[in-house]
Enzyme design. Structure first.
Site, PDB file in Angstrom:
ATOM      1  N   TYR A  80       1.024  -1.260   0.087  1.00  0.00           N
ATOM      2  CA  TYR A  80      -0.239  -0.093  -0.199  1.00  0.00           C
ATOM      3  C   TYR A  80       0.692   1.289   0.069  1.00  0.00           C
ATOM      4  CZ  TYR A  80      -3.716   3.351   1.317  1.00  0.00           C
ATOM      5  OH  TYR A  80      -4.492   4.358   1.047  1.00  0.00           O
TER       6      TYR A  80
ATOM      7  N   LYS B 277       1.161   3.675  -3.335  1.00  0.00           N
ATOM      8  CA  LYS B 277       0.895   4.924  -3.656  1.00  0.00           C
ATOM      9  C   LYS B 277       2.109   6.065  -3.678  1.00  0.00           C
ATOM     10  CE  LYS B 277      -3.466   4.974  -2.201  1.00  0.00           C
ATOM     11  NZ  LYS B 277      -4.779   5.668  -2.907  1.00  0.00           N
TER      12      LYS B 277
END
Length: 221
Positions: free
Chosen positions: A46, A50
């Site tokens: 994650y 990003k």
């Protein structure tokens, strides 16, 4: 999506995250801070996903002249969230309503900053309508430990709600608080809904959806 934005000449919004800062060594976090991220940890898909999205977005901006806007969103809560999405506010509210113990990981001293959804929407609209690329931190600088959050949930739902401690998850950030000076200056934005005002609105929605609570023929719109 960046390729589509390039083809049709669209303005592209990337909703990034405070997780790009990892477990920060700088507090509060400003947009110029590069972060402290474990690239092979259990959370890294994650965090790094990003960070890579921000890289690609800026590459398309610089290399293909795509109009882009980047928002780094900090913890957000409000009505209509998934009840069992695993986010800490959702967890605490659902657990307290169901008379289950609220699950606190570690010692509960790790901090987060919680913004109400309407504040975030206003920030995203100002970002998209403005002329600044970003990135911009969009979050509420009000900082709460997990134990303080649990106490606010107790005050709002059930003073007798129990707290259950469990081992902490790997690479869980110790502190999280946005510096929103840039958004204040360039977007004229700052959050207006404090946790103790926003949380009851979320609790009312969760209560209705968990229990189907439509008393006296009143329904929520």
């Amino acid at each position: 999506m960046l390729g589509l934005a390039k083809r049709v000449g669209a303005r592209f919004l990337l909703t990034s995250t405070s997780e790009v800062y990892g477990d920060p060594l700088q507090h509060p976090q400003v947009e110029t801070y590069w972060g402290n991220v474990n690239p092979i940890g259990v959370r890294s898909c994650y965090d790094e996903g990003k960070r890579t999205a921000e890289t690609l977005t800026m590459d398309y901006h610089r290399g293909a002249n795509v109009e882009v806007r980047i928002a780094r969103i900090f913890n957000t809560y409000g009505p209509r969230m998934c009840i069992d999405d695993g986010r800490v506010v959702s967890n605490f509210v659902a657990q307290a309503l169901r008379k289950e113990p609220m699950t606190v990981y570690g010692d509960g001293k790790q901090t987060r900053s919680f913004q109400y959804v309407s504040d975030l929407v206003e920030g995203l609209m100002r970002l998209m309508e403005g002329e600044h690329v970003g990135p911009f931190n969009l979050g509420n600088p009000g900082e709460f430990t997990m134990l303080e959050l649990a106490k606010v949930v107790q005050e709002t739902i059930d003073p007798n709600a129990r707290i259950e401690f469990r081992p902490n998850t790997e690479d869980d950030p110790h502190k999280r608080k946005p510096d929103i000076s840039k958004a204040k200056e360039l977007l004229g934005w700052e959050p207006t809904v404090p946790l103790r005002k926003g949380l009851p609105l979320m609790v009312s929605d969760f209560r209705t959806r968990i229990f189907g609570d439509h008393k006296d023929g009143v329904t929520s719109s």
